[in-house]
Write a protein that holds these residues in place. Structure first.
Motif, PDB file in Angstrom:
ATOM      1  N   ALA A 156      -5.747  -1.216 -18.711  1.00 21.21           N
ATOM      2  CA  ALA A 156      -5.296  -1.354 -17.327  1.00 21.21           C
ATOM      3  C   ALA A 156      -4.812  -0.018 -16.763  1.00 21.21           C
ATOM      4  O   ALA A 156      -5.136   0.343 -15.625  1.00 21.21           O
ATOM      5  N   ALA A 157      -4.049   0.716 -17.547  1.00 20.87           N
ATOM      6  CA  ALA A 157      -3.546   2.005 -17.077  1.00 20.87           C
ATOM      7  C   ALA A 157      -4.696   2.980 -16.840  1.00 20.87           C
ATOM      8  O   ALA A 157      -4.701   3.727 -15.861  1.00 20.87           O
ATOM      9  N   LYS A 158      -5.675   2.976 -17.740  1.00 21.23           N
ATOM     10  CA  LYS A 158      -6.823   3.871 -17.576  1.00 21.23           C
ATOM     11  C   LYS A 158      -7.637   3.506 -16.342  1.00 21.23           C
ATOM     12  O   LYS A 158      -8.278   4.380 -15.739  1.00 21.23           O
ATOM     13  N   ARG A 159      -7.613   2.229 -15.972  1.00 22.68           N
ATOM     14  CA  ARG A 159      -8.345   1.785 -14.776  1.00 22.68           C
ATOM     15  C   ARG A 159      -7.542   1.970 -13.497  1.00 22.68           C
ATOM     16  O   ARG A 159      -8.001   1.596 -12.417  1.00 22.68           O
TER      17      ARG A 159
ATOM     18  N   VAL B 193      12.688  -9.908 -10.778  1.00 22.52           N
ATOM     19  CA  VAL B 193      11.525 -10.602 -10.215  1.00 22.52           C
ATOM     20  C   VAL B 193      10.466  -9.553  -9.889  1.00 22.52           C
ATOM     21  O   VAL B 193      10.746  -8.572  -9.193  1.00 22.52           O
ATOM     22  N   LEU B 194       9.273  -9.740 -10.405  1.00 26.53           N
ATOM     23  CA  LEU B 194       8.171  -8.808 -10.203  1.00 26.53           C
ATOM     24  C   LEU B 194       7.094  -9.447  -9.344  1.00 26.53           C
ATOM     25  O   LEU B 194       6.777 -10.637  -9.507  1.00 26.53           O
ATOM     26  N   ASP B 195       6.520  -8.670  -8.440  1.00 27.87           N
ATOM     27  CA  ASP B 195       5.318  -9.091  -7.735  1.00 27.87           C
ATOM     28  C   ASP B 195       4.114  -8.644  -8.557  1.00 27.87           C
ATOM     29  O   ASP B 195       3.999  -7.455  -8.902  1.00 27.87           O
ATOM     30  N   ILE B 196       3.218  -9.563  -8.881  1.00 24.53           N
ATOM     31  CA  ILE B 196       2.051  -9.218  -9.705  1.00 24.53           C
ATOM     32  C   ILE B 196       0.807  -9.884  -9.137  1.00 24.53           C
ATOM     33  O   ILE B 196       0.883 -10.868  -8.395  1.00 24.53           O
ATOM     34  N   ASP B 197      -0.338  -9.341  -9.517  1.00 22.47           N
ATOM     35  CA  ASP B 197      -1.620  -9.914  -9.112  1.00 22.47           C
ATOM     36  C   ASP B 197      -2.236 -10.765 -10.214  1.00 22.47           C
ATOM     37  O   ASP B 197      -2.996 -11.686  -9.930  1.00 22.47           O
TER      38      ASP B 197
ATOM     39  N   ALA C 267     -10.439  -8.504 -12.463  1.00 24.97           N
ATOM     40  CA  ALA C 267      -9.060  -8.253 -12.031  1.00 24.97           C
ATOM     41  C   ALA C 267      -8.618  -6.833 -12.338  1.00 24.97           C
ATOM     42  O   ALA C 267      -7.657  -6.329 -11.735  1.00 24.97           O
ATOM     43  N   PHE C 268      -9.318  -6.157 -13.263  1.00 24.77           N
ATOM     44  CA  PHE C 268      -8.918  -4.808 -13.661  1.00 24.77           C
ATOM     45  C   PHE C 268      -9.431  -3.796 -12.644  1.00 24.77           C
ATOM     46  O   PHE C 268     -10.331  -3.001 -12.914  1.00 24.77           O
ATOM     47  N   THR C 269      -8.831  -3.836 -11.463  1.00 35.46           N
ATOM     48  CA  THR C 269      -9.217  -2.991 -10.343  1.00 35.46           C
ATOM     49  C   THR C 269      -8.057  -2.069  -9.982  1.00 35.46           C
ATOM     50  O   THR C 269      -6.903  -2.510  -9.925  1.00 35.46           O
ATOM     51  N   ALA C 270      -8.354  -0.809  -9.750  1.00 34.33           N
ATOM     52  CA  ALA C 270      -7.323   0.182  -9.452  1.00 34.33           C
ATOM     53  C   ALA C 270      -6.393  -0.307  -8.350  1.00 34.33           C
ATOM     54  O   ALA C 270      -6.838  -0.857  -7.332  1.00 34.33           O
ATOM     55  N   GLY C 271      -5.105  -0.122  -8.566  1.00 31.25           N
ATOM     56  CA  GLY C 271      -4.102  -0.496  -7.576  1.00 31.25           C
ATOM     57  C   GLY C 271      -3.496  -1.868  -7.779  1.00 31.25           C
ATOM     58  O   GLY C 271      -2.428  -2.161  -7.236  1.00 31.25           O
ATOM     59  N   LYS C 272      -4.145  -2.729  -8.560  1.00 30.90           N
ATOM     60  CA  LYS C 272      -3.580  -4.060  -8.792  1.00 30.90           C
ATOM     61  C   LYS C 272      -2.394  -3.974  -9.751  1.00 30.90           C
ATOM     62  O   LYS C 272      -2.258  -3.038 -10.538  1.00 30.90           O
ATOM     63  N   ARG C 273      -1.549  -5.001  -9.666  1.00 27.55           N
ATOM     64  CA  ARG C 273      -0.336  -5.049 -10.481  1.00 27.55           C
ATOM     65  C   ARG C 273      -0.502  -6.115 -11.562  1.00 27.55           C
ATOM     66  O   ARG C 273      -0.739  -7.280 -11.254  1.00 27.55           O
ATOM     67  N   VAL C 274      -0.355  -5.691 -12.800  1.00 25.92           N
ATOM     68  CA  VAL C 274      -0.547  -6.615 -13.907  1.00 25.92           C
ATOM     69  C   VAL C 274       0.706  -6.658 -14.768  1.00 25.92           C
ATOM     70  O   VAL C 274       1.348  -5.638 -15.017  1.00 25.92           O
TER      71      VAL C 274
END
Length: 404
Positions: free
Chosen positions: A163-166, A228-232, A140-147
């Motif tokens: 996550a930020a570094k990725r 409300v947040l959209d997250i992956d 899941a730790f893929t660039a552009g995803k929202r965590v």
């Protein structure tokens, strides 16, 4: 022949059996672990391993053949379902029983999870405690995803840094007024808040999670302020609880965790405990220390005592955390501090925070400041407390504080 059974194949359990054998104990030793792999380091799971900078084999505390070579029976993928303290037997998950002469509980701790009522069982909601956890979340730790990181303690902050570094979009929520509120002074919180914000992490303090959203997989989160947040995906870092189930079944005393005396014995003289699941006596208090250093030191002390020594365990607490290019090193325990004195280094990002109770030095948080960490550690262990005015004076030769 005496048989020592150790339940829990983490850092404490692995350290204990190695020390027991190297101290000359020639009886039988059995180490029981619930995972499929040999004992390994846990701290890198939320740092180097999750970043892909460390392989699984490098996590192992010792080569896999070490245990057989040292006549230690290592039983992996095994669970202990019961303890009969009177008969001195344990029962494994499949119904097999083992006799013991001395039983050691190094069962560690379990991560606190979100209840199903707020979406805690949705797919894409992770905790960081063991190798399976890290392997499950790594894709899941893929660039552009929202965590969404839930919890602003060290585990949450370390996951946020990875996550930020990725290259992920990271939001961290902390229900308390500030990150690290339970474990550190505001000065340390301020340092790490600024560090994470400089790396693009959105930190929301004084805001909790109301519920995670989604049918089967998490897709969003509603916070207590109505946001409300959209997250992956989400990572939950809201603390751990000592694993005391087996101790309770054995009938030993529990106080915060498994209650032990200064030698590591429980209320049953044939049962011992060490690590995250156990208490330690410290300056007249009964406390629990969550750290690798304590797990190693307490376990090795228990091993010496099982081997016939009467060695009291004297904790020398130390901790660390790696976030981005910052290495935090902590010496001592800041319990009961009244004042914090800040010493800034010559280079950007170098800082040490010194905790005092009145005139007594308790602990030091050192950020990218290994020299002052070591000085503080030695001062604390020697029971010495410099005048705080010397700590904050940039002209002070800190090493001179160690002189008699």
């Amino acid at each position: 022949m005496s048989h020592v059974v150790v339940v829990g194949a983490g850092q404490a359990g692995a350290s204990l059996v190695a020390k027991l054998r190297s101290s000359g104990f020639d009886g039988a030793i059995t180490l029981i672990g619930g995972e499929k792999v040999p004992p390994y380091q846990r701290p890198p799971l939320s740092k180097a391993y999750l970043l892909g900078d460390m392989t699984e084999e490098r996590l192992y505390l010792r080569p896999a053949d070490y245990y057989a070579d040292n006549d230690i029976t290592l039983r992996l993928n095994s669970w202990v379902s019961g303890v009969d303290a009177k008969a001195k037997t344990i029962t494994l998950g499949g119904g097999e029983t083992l006799d013991y002469d001395q039983l050691v509980l190094t069962t560690g701790a379990t991560p606190r999870k979100l209840p199903a009522s707020v979406g805690g069982t949705l797919e894409g909601v992770f905790t960081v405690r063991d190798l399976d956890d890290a392997n499950a979340m790594a894709p899941a730790f893929t660039a552009g995803k929202r965590v969404l990181i839930i919890g602003g303690g060290y585990i949450g902050l370390e996951a946020a840094a990875v996550a930020a570094k990725r290259g992920l979009k990271v939001t961290l929520v902390e229900m308390a007024d500030r990150i690290l509120q339970r474990v550190a002074a505001p000065e340390t919180s301020d340092y790490f808040r600024a560090l994470h914000q400089a790396h693009g992490v959105d930190i929301l303090e004084g805001v909790g999670l109301e519920t995670l959203l989604g049918d089967t997989h998490v897709t969003g989160a509603k916070l207590t302020d109505g946001t409300v947040l959209d997250i992956d995906f989400a990572v939950v870092g809201v603390g751990i609880a000592p694993a005391t189930d087996l101790a309770e079944k054995a009938g030993v005393d529990i106080n915060i965790a498994i209650l032990t005396d200064e030698h590591g014995r429980t209320s049953d003289p044939s049962i011992w405990a060490a690590g995250d699941c156990a208490t330690v006596p410290f300056h007249g208090q009964t406390i629990r220390i969550e750290s690798v250093g304590n797990a190693i030191d307490q376990a090795e002390c228990v091993a010496l005592n099982i081997a016939g020594q009467e060695t009291p365990y004297i904790p020398k607490p130390w901790f660390w955390s790696d976030q981005y290019d910052c290495k935090l090193q902590i010496a001592g325990l800041n319990i009961g501090y009244t004042d914090v004195y800040v010493r800034k280094g010559d280079a950007a990002g170098v800082q040490s925070n010194w905790y005092y109770n009145g005139d007594t030095l308790l602990a030091v948080d050192a950020m990218n400041d290994p020299r002052n960490y070591m000085i503080g550690k030695r001062l604390i262990e020697a029971g010495r407390s410099p005048d705080p005015a010397l700590i904050t004076d940039p002209a002070t030769d800190m090493k001179a504080l160690l002189k008699p």
